[in-house]
Design an enzyme around this catalytic site. Structure first.
Site, short mmCIF file in Angstrom:
data_model
loop_
_atom_site.label_atom_id
_atom_site.label_comp_id
_atom_site.label_asym_id
_atom_site.label_seq_id
_atom_site.Cartn_x
_atom_site.Cartn_y
_atom_site.Cartn_z
N ASP A 249 -0.63 103.15 -2.39
CA ASP A 249 -0.32 102.65 -1.46
C ASP A 249 0.84 101.33 -2.01
O ASP A 249 1.83 100.50 -1.66
CB ASP A 249 -1.60 101.51 -1.69
CG ASP A 249 -1.87 100.32 -0.11
OD1 ASP A 249 -0.79 100.15 0.21
OD2 ASP A 249 -2.65 100.09 0.03
N ASP A 253 5.53 101.82 -1.31
CA ASP A 253 5.85 100.89 -0.59
C ASP A 253 6.85 99.84 -1.98
O ASP A 253 8.32 99.48 -1.53
CB ASP A 253 5.08 99.01 -1.02
CG ASP A 253 4.38 99.06 0.67
OD1 ASP A 253 4.40 99.92 0.98
OD2 ASP A 253 3.57 97.62 0.11
#
Ligand code: NAD
Length: 358
Positions: A249, A253
């Site tokens: 996650d 990003d």
């Protein structure tokens, strides 16, 4: 080849960018002699308005009947008052679950033409950025049991559990090794094996899958803290990064933001069998909806990922990526990636320019 593709345009700029993705796919089908059949289904706010649910059963059925699914984006201010399962975004989580999508593939590629948008120093950018983060999507600390919030000796305490079994690690490792075979043939597995028991199992299983099935691919291991640092110090060292849900996650990003162009980044979510889901990583951009300003390239590049990962059509995928690169080289830009000396174009024209070059 016959391909049945389900389109979930969704909300905001979703319909505009999906339209351009479909035009490019139709050009690919015509050029390479494929037969593509498109069906539309409702998701997100559009589905709430029409049916009361962000993910109607008809949509799940339509997706399951297809070979691949393309999604625009969901959500927007109109539905911001809704909470929990009633929100448009829960349609997205729901469809991932219904299709058993456990692997999320997010390439962070910097086209040399957009180098000035990158946040890193020019000497680092010059070495190129072409990283694919493969993130486990349905396990790890986001789903592990037990989860709780309780009083312990009079002190409020909360906890989550990071858990993976060997089968979950094995299947995500295979996805990463397969992806690497279609790229530069290198996988870096990211964990925290110096501290976490779950990471030690992760590392052991990845190593075993590599030795038994993928010894032609180069495998390395890295601790997540170092990986976060190396991604900004020298992203050119990475090809495929495979990691668990929480680390993925964050790292996906981080890898995305260093390229500086959210309107350029595609993604794929894959399961063991059945259709994969292909979508841009950006949202529904309510601030520019209906103004012909959206950058359709992330969606168009998601279509390329679909051809590569769902249909094994490498030449066709590469034709789309090359067309996108030619358009950028010729100096055409949507507003979000505009720079001095370039020609500003809208969403439709950008779609035309890519389609013409297929
Ligand atoms: P966003 O990605 O929609 O927009 C962030 C900024 O980037 C905005 O200024 C927008 O105009 C710009 N932008 C995004 N995509 C663009 C494109 N293709 N071309 C040009 N500019 C682009 O994120 P947000 O504003 O935080 O969220 C808006 C809505 O989208 C919310 O309802 C959110 O929940 C939803 N959302 C959906 C998804 C998804 O469907 N996968 C992902 C993220 C956010």
């Amino acid at each position: 080849m016959e391909m049945r593709i389900c389109l979930l345009a969704g909300d905001g700029i979703g319909p505009e960018i999906i339209e351009q993705g479909v035009r490019v796919l139709e050009a690919v089908a015509a050029k390479f002699g494929h037969d593509m059949e498109f069906t539309d289904a409702l998701i997100g706010g559009a589905a709430i308005d029409e049916t009361g649910s962000p993910l109607p059963q008809d949509t799940i059925d339509a997706c399951k009947a297809a070979d691949a699914v393309m999604l625009g984006a969901v959500g927007g201010p109109k539905w911001d008052e809704l909470t929990g399962a009633a929100r448009p975004e829960s349609g997205l989580l729901g469809i991932r679950k219904a299709l058993g999508l456990f692997a999320n593939l997010r390439p962070a590629t910097l086209f040399p033409e957009l180098a000035s948008a990158c946040f890193l120093r020019p000497d680092i950018v010059a070495k190129g950025i072409d990283v694919m983060v493969v993130r486990e999507l349905t396990g790890g600390i986001y789903f592990g049991q037990p989860v709780g919030d309780e009083m312990r000796d009079g002190v409020r305490t909360a906890y989550n559990t990071m858990v993976y079994d060997e089968n979950e690690v094995r299947r995500i490792a295979r996805i990463a090794f397969e992806a690497a075979r279609k790229r530069s043939g290198r996988v870096c597995s990211v964990d925290k094996a110096n501290v976490l028991a779950v990471s030690r199992l992760w590392r052991e299983v990845v190593t075993q899958v590599h030795a038994e099935e993928y010894s032609d691919v180069e495998l390395s291991h890295m601790y997540v803290d170092n990986a976060a640092m190396q991604l900004v110090r020298d992203p050119s060292q990475f090809d495929v990064i495979v990691t668990g849900n929480l680390f993925g996650d964050i790292l996906s990003d981080e890898a995305a933001v260093i390229t500086g162009s959210i309107g350029m980044l595609p993604s794929a979510s894959l399961g063991a069998d059945g259709p994969g889901l292909f979508e841009p990583i950006h949202g529904s951009a309510p601030d520019i909806v209906g103004q012909n300003k959206a950058n359709p390239l992330a969606t168009i590049l998601s279509a390329a990922m679909m051809l590569r990962h769902s249909f094994n059509l490498e030449k066709e995928a590469a034709a789309i990526e090359s067309a996108v690169q030619q358009v950028l080289k010729a100096g055409y830009r949507t507003g979000d990636i505009m720079e001095k000396g370039c020609t500003l174009v809208g969403c439709n024209t950008m779609g035309n320019l890519v389609t013409e070059r297929i």
